[in-house]
Design a protein around this motif. Sequence first.
Motif, PDB file in Angstrom:
ATOM      1  N   UNK A 177      24.687 -21.052  -8.979  1.00  0.00           N
ATOM      2  CA  UNK A 177      25.353 -20.944  -7.686  1.00  0.00           C
ATOM      3  C   UNK A 177      24.598 -20.008  -6.743  1.00  0.00           C
ATOM      4  N   UNK A 178      23.991 -18.960  -7.289  1.00  0.00           N
ATOM      5  CA  UNK A 178      23.147 -18.081  -6.474  1.00  0.00           C
ATOM      6  C   UNK A 178      21.948 -18.845  -5.932  1.00  0.00           C
ATOM      7  N   UNK A 179      21.300 -19.622  -6.789  1.00  0.00           N
ATOM      8  CA  UNK A 179      20.160 -20.435  -6.366  1.00  0.00           C
ATOM      9  C   UNK A 179      20.568 -21.378  -5.237  1.00  0.00           C
ATOM     10  N   UNK A 180      21.719 -22.015  -5.394  1.00  0.00           N
ATOM     11  CA  UNK A 180      22.205 -22.955  -4.377  1.00  0.00           C
ATOM     12  C   UNK A 180      22.484 -22.240  -3.057  1.00  0.00           C
ATOM     13  N   UNK A 181      23.015 -21.042  -3.129  1.00  0.00           N
ATOM     14  CA  UNK A 181      23.324 -20.287  -1.916  1.00  0.00           C
ATOM     15  C   UNK A 181      22.059 -19.940  -1.142  1.00  0.00           C
ATOM     16  N   UNK A 182      21.009 -19.555  -1.850  1.00  0.00           N
ATOM     17  CA  UNK A 182      19.751 -19.256  -1.180  1.00  0.00           C
ATOM     18  C   UNK A 182      19.176 -20.461  -0.465  1.00  0.00           C
ATOM     19  N   UNK A 183      19.254 -21.612  -1.095  1.00  0.00           N
ATOM     20  CA  UNK A 183      18.758 -22.841  -0.467  1.00  0.00           C
ATOM     21  C   UNK A 183      19.577 -23.176   0.767  1.00  0.00           C
ATOM     22  N   UNK A 184      20.904 -23.004   0.659  1.00  0.00           N
ATOM     23  CA  UNK A 184      21.770 -23.278   1.808  1.00  0.00           C
ATOM     24  C   UNK A 184      21.407 -22.393   2.991  1.00  0.00           C
ATOM     25  N   UNK A 191      21.770 -26.399 -19.766  1.00  0.00           N
ATOM     26  CA  UNK A 191      20.618 -27.291 -19.822  1.00  0.00           C
ATOM     27  C   UNK A 191      20.113 -27.687 -18.431  1.00  0.00           C
ATOM     28  N   UNK A 192      20.707 -27.132 -17.388  1.00  0.00           N
ATOM     29  CA  UNK A 192      20.302 -27.486 -16.029  1.00  0.00           C
ATOM     30  C   UNK A 192      19.020 -26.756 -15.652  1.00  0.00           C
ATOM     31  N   UNK A 193      18.127 -27.478 -15.004  1.00  0.00           N
ATOM     32  CA  UNK A 193      16.823 -26.940 -14.622  1.00  0.00           C
ATOM     33  C   UNK A 193      16.831 -26.480 -13.170  1.00  0.00           C
ATOM     34  N   UNK A 194      16.354 -25.281 -12.941  1.00  0.00           N
ATOM     35  CA  UNK A 194      16.188 -24.766 -11.587  1.00  0.00           C
ATOM     36  C   UNK A 194      14.802 -25.156 -11.085  1.00  0.00           C
ATOM     37  N   UNK A 253      20.749 -35.771 -12.313  1.00  0.00           N
ATOM     38  CA  UNK A 253      21.762 -35.495 -11.296  1.00  0.00           C
ATOM     39  C   UNK A 253      21.645 -34.054 -10.815  1.00  0.00           C
ATOM     40  N   UNK A 254      21.828 -33.860  -9.501  1.00  0.00           N
ATOM     41  CA  UNK A 254      21.915 -32.525  -8.912  1.00  0.00           C
ATOM     42  C   UNK A 254      23.402 -32.141  -8.906  1.00  0.00           C
ATOM     43  N   UNK A 255      23.869 -31.590  -9.986  1.00  0.00           N
ATOM     44  CA  UNK A 255      25.310 -31.365 -10.129  1.00  0.00           C
ATOM     45  C   UNK A 255      25.826 -30.241  -9.245  1.00  0.00           C
ATOM     46  N   UNK A 256      25.073 -29.163  -9.120  1.00  0.00           N
ATOM     47  CA  UNK A 256      25.564 -27.997  -8.382  1.00  0.00           C
ATOM     48  C   UNK A 256      25.827 -28.309  -6.920  1.00  0.00           C
ATOM     49  N   UNK A 257      24.991 -29.144  -6.317  1.00  0.00           N
ATOM     50  CA  UNK A 257      25.084 -29.373  -4.873  1.00  0.00           C
ATOM     51  C   UNK A 257      26.370 -30.080  -4.459  1.00  0.00           C
ATOM     52  N   UNK A 258      27.058 -30.712  -5.390  1.00  0.00           N
ATOM     53  CA  UNK A 258      28.366 -31.303  -5.070  1.00  0.00           C
ATOM     54  C   UNK A 258      29.514 -30.473  -5.624  1.00  0.00           C
ATOM     55  N   UNK A 259      29.358 -29.948  -6.827  1.00  0.00           N
ATOM     56  CA  UNK A 259      30.481 -29.284  -7.490  1.00  0.00           C
ATOM     57  C   UNK A 259      30.704 -27.872  -6.943  1.00  0.00           C
ATOM     58  N   UNK A 260      29.644 -27.137  -6.654  1.00  0.00           N
ATOM     59  CA  UNK A 260      29.819 -25.804  -6.081  1.00  0.00           C
ATOM     60  C   UNK A 260      30.543 -25.853  -4.731  1.00  0.00           C
ATOM     61  N   UNK A 304      16.022 -30.496  -0.828  1.00  0.00           N
ATOM     62  CA  UNK A 304      15.666 -31.045  -2.138  1.00  0.00           C
ATOM     63  C   UNK A 304      15.031 -29.993  -3.033  1.00  0.00           C
ATOM     64  N   UNK A 305      15.623 -28.821  -2.990  1.00  0.00           N
ATOM     65  CA  UNK A 305      15.130 -27.670  -3.739  1.00  0.00           C
ATOM     66  C   UNK A 305      16.158 -27.230  -4.769  1.00  0.00           C
ATOM     67  N   UNK A 306      17.244 -28.010  -4.912  1.00  0.00           N
ATOM     68  CA  UNK A 306      18.351 -27.615  -5.774  1.00  0.00           C
ATOM     69  C   UNK A 306      18.162 -28.107  -7.205  1.00  0.00           C
ATOM     70  N   UNK A 307      18.962 -27.563  -8.111  1.00  0.00           N
ATOM     71  CA  UNK A 307      18.763 -27.773  -9.547  1.00  0.00           C
ATOM     72  C   UNK A 307      19.014 -29.211  -9.982  1.00  0.00           C
TER      73      UNK A 307
END
Length: 472
Positions: free
Chosen positions: A41-48, A274-277, A109-116, A99-102
């Motif tokens: 979620x931190x990674x996603x926030x930085x990209x946002x 198992x999600x890749x950053x 699938x980029x799961x974080x970008x929808x679920x977060x 297109x920098x998300x996990x």
Amino acid sequence: MTETSVPAPGQSISEQIAAYAAEFDASHIPREAQARARELMLDATGIALASHGYPFSERAMAAIASLNAGGQSAVIGSATRLDIRNAALMNGILIHGLDYDDTHARGVIHATSSIFPTVMSLAADLNRSVQDMVSAYVLGVEVATRLGSVVKGGFHQVGFHPTGLIGAFGCTVAAGWLLGLNEQQLVDAQGLVLSMGAGSMEFLEDGAWNKRMHPGWAAVSGITAATLGKHGYKGTRLAYEGRFGLYRSHLGEHAACDLALATQGLSKEWEVTQISVKPMPACHFTHAAVDAAIRIHRQGVRPQDIERIEVLIPQEVIKTVCEPQDSKRKPANSYEAQFSIPYLVGTALVHGRLTLDDIDPPALFDPAVLALAQRIDYRADPDSAFPKYYDGEVIVQLRDGTTIREREPVNRGASDRPLSRDDICIKFRDNAHRQVSPERAEVIESLFIGSDAGMSARALAESLGQTETVSA
């Protein structure tokens, strides 16, 4: 449909998932899985935050704000407040837009970008704790990644983007848990979102912005379906394996699916770990080849030395990152560049790097990169381990007859070669500093990596929505 295994007799997949979600006990989430969730979620926030510097985010915000019906849900890095669903849509666009998300490799699938975005908006609105938000995120990830894994990369082959399509189901279950749905309501909600999930890959043909909105739309769909389910609106029971369920309707009668993977290991194995950053801002399928090309550059090879280049790439990803070849060799915009093996490998060979700056003008018109891209061919990699790894190999034929080969069997950031917490924090800071001051970035980082001490999701969301920006 061809199945290697099927759900328990008399119990549909959606019923199994509903039973799991209805009894989901957040206290049973391992510490490792919780820590990884916060890092993601931190990674996603930085990209946002970084996305605010691009036209797509400005135009999306203008459009969504014009449709907004009021509300106090936060948008990351913005003073604008929206209703729950519109905030989730906008945050999804911001997280996925570069297109920098996990990525979850097996589910593709980029799961974080929808679920977060789903759990952030809903948990804040319900005034739940940050811990509840994290738990709902983990639940959604566990569901979405398994549902994606069933088809073994098959959705891409028929033109569907699983992040939007499958993401909607993960968002539904996460939202349903936060809303307190019972088993039957969760079954209904999954059946209803079957009619909402979407995501076409046609954007590959012209670099259009469709894909950027797929995760946010999955979040909107999930919140909507879960709310309908809570109020007793009936949904189909066979959302996944039915005659016109998810897999048959999108893949056809002869698609090879392992339906057992949809629920395998729930509560025992944690796919969130198992999600890749992503270490680079481009389609994950390209990373191994780019890293191989960077290593060749570091050996002193320069464009004028090169006669031709061949890239070995998994057969399953060729349609996405190698075709049509002419447009891949000369991408018309940043989004096309992010899905172009010739452009990305060419950039790595010329400059020995790949950053956000390398996928934006004027870099897109670099004559050295474009000239080299014309000499790059591809073929299917016979030794690929896809989808476990997004591997690749670059073979460079020099003008003096020398051949140099570099292979990346396990892409950097993969579950077996993960980025460390320090790596993720460095990436976050690099992205966040494009929009906010170092001091503000440090505060945000502490919200995810430090102890939240019972902090509410509403307080966290409000903090993410503050707008202290980088000084000019």
